[in-house]
Write an enzyme that holds these catalytic residues in place. Sequence first.
Site, short mmCIF file in Angstrom:
data_model
loop_
_atom_site.label_atom_id
_atom_site.label_comp_id
_atom_site.label_asym_id
_atom_site.label_seq_id
_atom_site.Cartn_x
_atom_site.Cartn_y
_atom_site.Cartn_z
N GLY A 9 0.89 -1.25 0.01
CA GLY A 9 0.16 -0.09 -0.03
C GLY A 9 0.92 1.27 -0.04
CD GLN A 13 -3.87 10.63 4.54
OE1 GLN A 13 -4.64 9.81 4.84
NE2 GLN A 13 -3.99 11.77 4.69
NE ARG A 37 -3.81 3.22 -8.09
CZ ARG A 37 -5.00 2.84 -7.35
NH1 ARG A 37 -5.77 2.16 -7.99
NH2 ARG A 37 -5.22 3.11 -6.14
CG ASP A 49 -4.33 -7.94 -5.68
OD1 ASP A 49 -4.84 -7.29 -4.44
OD2 ASP A 49 -5.55 -8.34 -6.72
CE1 TYR A 139 -10.25 1.64 7.06
CE2 TYR A 139 -11.25 3.05 8.91
CZ TYR A 139 -10.03 2.76 8.10
OH TYR A 139 -8.75 3.38 8.46
CE LYS A 143 -8.13 -0.53 9.12
NZ LYS A 143 -6.66 -0.91 8.75
N1 SER Z 1 -9.07 8.67 8.15
C1 SER Z 1 -9.97 7.45 8.30
C2 SER Z 1 -11.33 7.64 7.54
O1 SER Z 1 -11.80 8.70 7.41
C3 SER Z 1 -10.28 6.85 9.49
O2 SER Z 1 -9.17 5.86 9.85
O3 SER Z 1 -11.71 6.70 7.17
#
Ligand code: SER
Length: 314
Positions: A9, A13, A37, A49, A139, A143
């Site tokens: 990854g 960011q 990518r 991947d 998400y 996590k």
């Molecule tokens: N910054 C992330 C998001 O907004 C949270 O871990 O999804």
Amino acid sequence: MKNRILVIGAGGQIGSELVRELCNRHGNDAIVAADVRQGETKCVFETLDVMNAEAIRQTVKKYDVKEVYLLAALLSATAEKFPEKAWQLNMEGLFHVLNLAKEKIIDKIFWPSSIAVFGSNTPRQNTPQYTVMEPSTVYGISKQAGERWCEYYYNRYGVDVRSLRYPGLIGYRSAPGGGTTDYAVHIFHEARERGSYECFLKEDTILPMMYMDDAIRATLELMEAGTEKIKIRSSYNLAASSFSPAQLAAEIKKHIAEFTITYKPDSRQAIAESWPQSIDDSLAAQHWGWKHKFSLAAMTADMLQHIGAAREKV
Ligand code: SER
């Protein structure tokens, strides 16, 4: 070269900033950057991947990798659009890497968690390390499950996996993608380019945030700490400052007086409202000496200075 570090990854960011800092510390030859990518890096780059366990294994063997930073994930807002894909990507990638450590092919793993592990039944102020969680986003669910698996692999197989619950991350070198906290990066670019910003969260939505320099330093300090200092193998609470879009806008106005902000909340508002407003990270401080450096004011000044400098160069 032996004992390389693999960042999966690497184009994201956090990944792009982490690769940069790891190259500075260990030298370009010691780092392997990987992403789906093709990317520009100072070190070796592999197209990879995270869903492909065999490809990860091959890459690890090819470069004699001993440490993996697994940063590939779908973030909160994107994951809501593709729930099943997000679950698969966020979980399977983790298992692929945990299993390499279980088999003793690699020695150490970093895997990021998030404030998204908390939910609307969690105390929102100064959220403790151990509390009600009940995340409501895909998400956050991925996590939280990942945290449980990290701790399980540590307890059951002795896997040296370390993790941080990152707040929203703000940096000038890399763009966020698909998160609920992304506004706090976009706002700086729009402030410089247009002098105005339309925010997708309400003005008083307070969220925990952190400057990227602090986040990268926290990550490396956690990974470099002696094993005896790491007493939490799920994921550590981590914090810097908390603020709302209105408070951030007011801080930007101190540098760009004509800056204006408007608000048009969308589906990300509900996600933000299910997350804490501030985080208690005292266990990270006690266990491995964590302390943030950047306040809201210092971060804003640094962001605007760097984004301004980049524009002048163009
Ligand atoms: N910054 C992330 C998001 O907004 C949270 O871990 O999804």
